[in-house]
Design an enzyme around this catalytic site. Structure first.
Site, PDB file in Angstrom:
ATOM      1  N   ARG A  39      -5.397  -6.284   2.323  1.00  9.31           N
ATOM      2  CA  ARG A  39      -4.283  -5.395   2.647  1.00  9.31           C
ATOM      3  C   ARG A  39      -4.228  -5.078   4.146  1.00  9.31           C
ATOM      4  O   ARG A  39      -3.815  -3.991   4.536  1.00  9.31           O
ATOM      5  CB  ARG A  39      -4.331  -4.097   1.834  1.00  9.31           C
ATOM      6  CG  ARG A  39      -4.112  -4.299   0.338  1.00  9.31           C
ATOM      7  CD  ARG A  39      -4.046  -2.972  -0.383  1.00  9.31           C
ATOM      8  NE  ARG A  39      -4.044  -3.170  -1.834  1.00  9.31           N
ATOM      9  CZ  ARG A  39      -4.442  -2.260  -2.718  1.00  9.31           C
ATOM     10  NH1 ARG A  39      -4.875  -1.079  -2.298  1.00  9.31           N
ATOM     11  NH2 ARG A  39      -4.407  -2.511  -4.009  1.00  9.31           N
ATOM     12  N   ARG A  52       9.626  -2.308   6.799  1.00  7.32           N
ATOM     13  CA  ARG A  52       9.866  -2.215   5.365  1.00  7.32           C
ATOM     14  C   ARG A  52      10.805  -1.072   4.984  1.00  7.32           C
ATOM     15  O   ARG A  52      11.234  -0.993   3.819  1.00  7.32           O
ATOM     16  CB  ARG A  52       8.530  -1.986   4.636  1.00  7.32           C
ATOM     17  CG  ARG A  52       7.733  -3.221   4.256  1.00  7.32           C
ATOM     18  CD  ARG A  52       8.342  -4.044   3.123  1.00  7.32           C
ATOM     19  NE  ARG A  52       8.868  -3.245   2.048  1.00  7.32           N
ATOM     20  CZ  ARG A  52       8.144  -2.654   1.094  1.00  7.32           C
ATOM     21  NH1 ARG A  52       6.827  -2.773   1.099  1.00  7.32           N
ATOM     22  NH2 ARG A  52       8.717  -1.955   0.152  1.00  7.32           N
ATOM     23  N   ASP A  88       2.823 -10.420  -3.199  1.00 11.73           N
ATOM     24  CA  ASP A  88       2.370  -9.509  -4.253  1.00 11.73           C
ATOM     25  C   ASP A  88       2.003 -10.346  -5.470  1.00 11.73           C
ATOM     26  O   ASP A  88       2.600 -11.403  -5.702  1.00 11.73           O
ATOM     27  CB  ASP A  88       3.461  -8.506  -4.619  1.00 11.73           C
ATOM     28  CG  ASP A  88       2.935  -7.397  -5.522  1.00 11.73           C
ATOM     29  OD1 ASP A  88       2.496  -6.355  -5.000  1.00 11.73           O
ATOM     30  OD2 ASP A  88       2.943  -7.584  -6.762  1.00 11.73           O
ATOM     31  N   TYR A 163      -0.926  -6.150 -16.650  1.00 13.08           N
ATOM     32  CA  TYR A 163       0.374  -5.591 -16.303  1.00 13.08           C
ATOM     33  C   TYR A 163       1.409  -5.880 -17.383  1.00 13.08           C
ATOM     34  O   TYR A 163       2.211  -5.017 -17.758  1.00 13.08           O
ATOM     35  CB  TYR A 163       0.857  -6.151 -14.963  1.00 13.08           C
ATOM     36  CG  TYR A 163       0.208  -5.507 -13.758  1.00 13.08           C
ATOM     37  CD1 TYR A 163       0.352  -4.144 -13.510  1.00 13.08           C
ATOM     38  CD2 TYR A 163      -0.548  -6.259 -12.867  1.00 13.08           C
ATOM     39  CE1 TYR A 163      -0.249  -3.549 -12.399  1.00 13.08           C
ATOM     40  CE2 TYR A 163      -1.150  -5.671 -11.756  1.00 13.08           C
ATOM     41  CZ  TYR A 163      -0.988  -4.326 -11.533  1.00 13.08           C
ATOM     42  OH  TYR A 163      -1.581  -3.724 -10.447  1.00 13.08           O
TER      43      TYR A 163
END
Length: 362
Positions: A39, A52, A88, A163
């Protein structure tokens, strides 16, 4: 889902013999200790937040120009030894047509959670066309990075499955574990499809020219060793086996996986990332000789006063030396998880300076 999307030419593989990151990854002595951060391109950087602002995360991940700029930002800031593709782990789900959004402050949220064989059968196949923006970003980055290697990445099948089954982030992964143990055939079919998707995502990046890949199994640490070995490891092993023809080294990282390190050593990755909870020397003993370790400063320590941060950075370096003496083939400095959003970027730069100033262990 297609295991290996085809159709786009494979980019010529770069030769970067002087890269400290790649030299260490190969188990050789680098000219300096290599360092990069999980990250490292993200919310800790004001330039990232400015770029962003008002932009959807997944749309950003599929905009090659933005991906390039965000990927390059930490290199300009910190002088790290490797870039990692800004993306991602749910991007391949999105491009395949799975209904998923990333909600700020929450994470990935699925429109229709998976809970049955019919749900697994209904998952759409991987889309090579949908991944073209990723390939375009990788090619542009390889051209822009010069002698700095680029790491591609993907989520491991189990983390993607969590997920999908939970419908979003979960603390206990209760639905995932219930499906895994109550309907193991359904769970195996789900992970097999997701392994295909992960392989497709990685092969697109590899064909475009990434120099290494990291597979994140963020939630594997929630499992017992027995469940991991039975239900998860075979699929992770298949992911690394099906990209091996590129001859590009792989890294495997999981969170809170100290009890799984001996098993993950057999997944096919050249490098095992170590969570901050496990000393590197203990990790070296767990995985056995011959593998490179990556890690593992606690990201929270980046918020500590600078003298304390410097001391803890040197402690990790000393632990890495002990790990090398215990049989580890090499060491790449990193955090034991991702950079926290509230981190002062200057703290990261200070860590890079300390790592680079410390001579590599013989």
């Amino acid at each position: 889902m297609s295991a290996a999307p085809a159709g786009s030419p494979v980019a010529p593989r770069r030769e970067l013999p002087d890269s400290p990151f790649l030299v260490a990854l190969a188990g050789k002595r680098p000219s300096r200790r290599p360092v990069w951060f999980m990250r490292q391109a993200g919310r800790s950087l004001p330039e990232y937040r400015a770029l962003r602002a008002g932009r959807d995360m997944l749309e950003t991940c599929l905009d090659p120009e933005l991906v390039c700029e965000i990927t390059l930002q930490p290199l300009r800031r910190h002088g790290v030894d490797a870039a990692i593709l800004f993306s991602d782990i749910v991007v391949p789900l999105k491009t395949a047509g799975v209904g998923v959004t990333i909600k700020p402050g929450v994470g990935p949220v699925l429109d229709a959670p998976v809970g049955s064989q019919a749900d697994v059968d209904a998952l759409p196949p991987a889309s090579t066309e949908g991944l073209e923006p990723v390939a375009k970003a990788v090619k542009a980055l390889v051209a822009a990075l010069g002698h700095t290697p680029l790491i591609g990445f993907a989520g491991a099948p189990f983390t993607l499955a969590s997920y999908l089954v939970e419908g979003g982030p979960s603390k206990n992964h209760a639905k995932t574990k219930a499906l895994m143990t109550g309907a193991p055939d359904v769970f195996a079919a789900l992970l097999s499809k997701l392994a295909d998707l992960t392989v497709s995502f990685l092969r697109v990046q590899l064909a475009a020219g990434v120099d290494a890949v990291q597979v994140f199994d963020s939630w594997a640490g929630a499992l017992s060793l027995a469940d991991y070995e039975r239900h998860v490891l075979p699929h992770t092993r298949r992911v690394f086996a099906e990209i091996a023809d590129f001859g590009v080294p792989g890294i495997h990282f999981g969170v809170n996986t100290g009890h799984l390190l001996g098993a993950t050593a057999g997944c096919g990755a050249r490098v095992i990332g170590v969570d901050w909870r496990t000393p590197l020397v203990d990790a070296a003993r767990a995985v056995g000789s011959g593998l490179v370790l990556q890690g593992n400063l606690d990201p929270a320590l980046l918020l500590a006063p600078r003298p304390a941060l410097e001391a803890q950075t040197r402690r990790v370096l000393a632990d890495a030396d002990a790990a090398l003496a215990a049989g580890a083939a090499g060491h790449i400095f990193n955090l034991g998880h991702g950079v926290l959003p509230e981190t002062d970027p200057d703290a990261l730069t200070a860590v890079v300076d300390i790592v680079h100033e410390t001579a590599p262990s013989a």
